[in-house]
Design a protein around this motif. Structure first.
Motif: not given
Length: 207
Positions: A40-50
């Motif tokens: 029930n968490a909100n949407l994941w909007a961004s991501a970055s992988c080093a």
């Protein structure tokens, strides 16, 4: 989407999770859904992988999830880096850039940037500065000493010291629908760097 190597891609779809693959070219079956939080968490909007072993993702209620094993759902650890005021919920983390394991910069929908140089130390390791009046839709950091962010009103902000306060960010208004970062924003940044060098030389000469 963020693909630091041929062995990892992390995407932020319109779902309650992240789409992850350790073999991105192997077809649809190689991609699977990871849920850094409850259903029930909100949407994941961004991501970055080093790197292939270090990723950070931002969600719609002011949190980031950090993982050293991005393909394992239980390896993602949540941290709240932004909070709402009064009855307003925490702003969405709408953009994020992590050029290394030791530095990440995120932008939210209220126009604030959040940064950390110790990403495994929880919320206390994150710092914030309000630099824009609009939603920050994109962020890109070449290193800890060079970042550019863009808001939804076509303004760009560049900084050679992104961990400093608002004054370290230099605004450039962009033509509608175009993002000529290599021209106006970088020219603005070069001018700021020249001023800083002259100031430093002047101080040394006085001393």
């Amino acid at each position: 989407i963020s693909c630091p190597s041929a062995k990892l891609c992390v995407a932020t779809p319109d779902e309650y999770g992240l789409i992850v693959s350790t073999s991105p070219s192997a077809g649809p079956k190689s991609w699977h859904l990871e849920r850094p939080a409850s259903a029930n968490a909100n949407l994941w909007a961004s991501a970055s992988c080093a790197t292939a072993s270090f990723c950070v993702a931002g969600d719609a209620v002011g949190r980031v999830a950090v993982s050293t094993h991005p393909a394992r759902a239980r390896s993602w650890h949540l941290t709240r880096i932004a909070r709402g005021a009064g009855s307003r919920r925490a702003p969405e983390i709408s953009s994020i850039s992590c050029p290394s394991k030791r530095f990440c910069l995120a932008g939210d929908v209220s126009g604030s940037i959040h940064w950390s140089t110790n990403l495994t130390d929880g919320s206390r390791a994150w710092h914030a500065a309000k630099i824009s009046g609009g939603r920050l839709i994109a962020a890109s950091c070449r290193s800890r000493t060079f970042c550019v962010v863009i808001n939804a009103r076509h303004d760009a902000y560049a900084s050679s010291d992104p961990t400093a306060k608002r004054a370290a960010w230099h605004e450039v208004t962009l033509p509608t629908g175009r993002f000529p970062i290599a021209s106006a924003a970088l020219e603005n940044l070069r001018g700021a760097q020249d001023r800083e060098r002259r100031f430093s030389r002047d101080r040394k000469s006085v001393v």
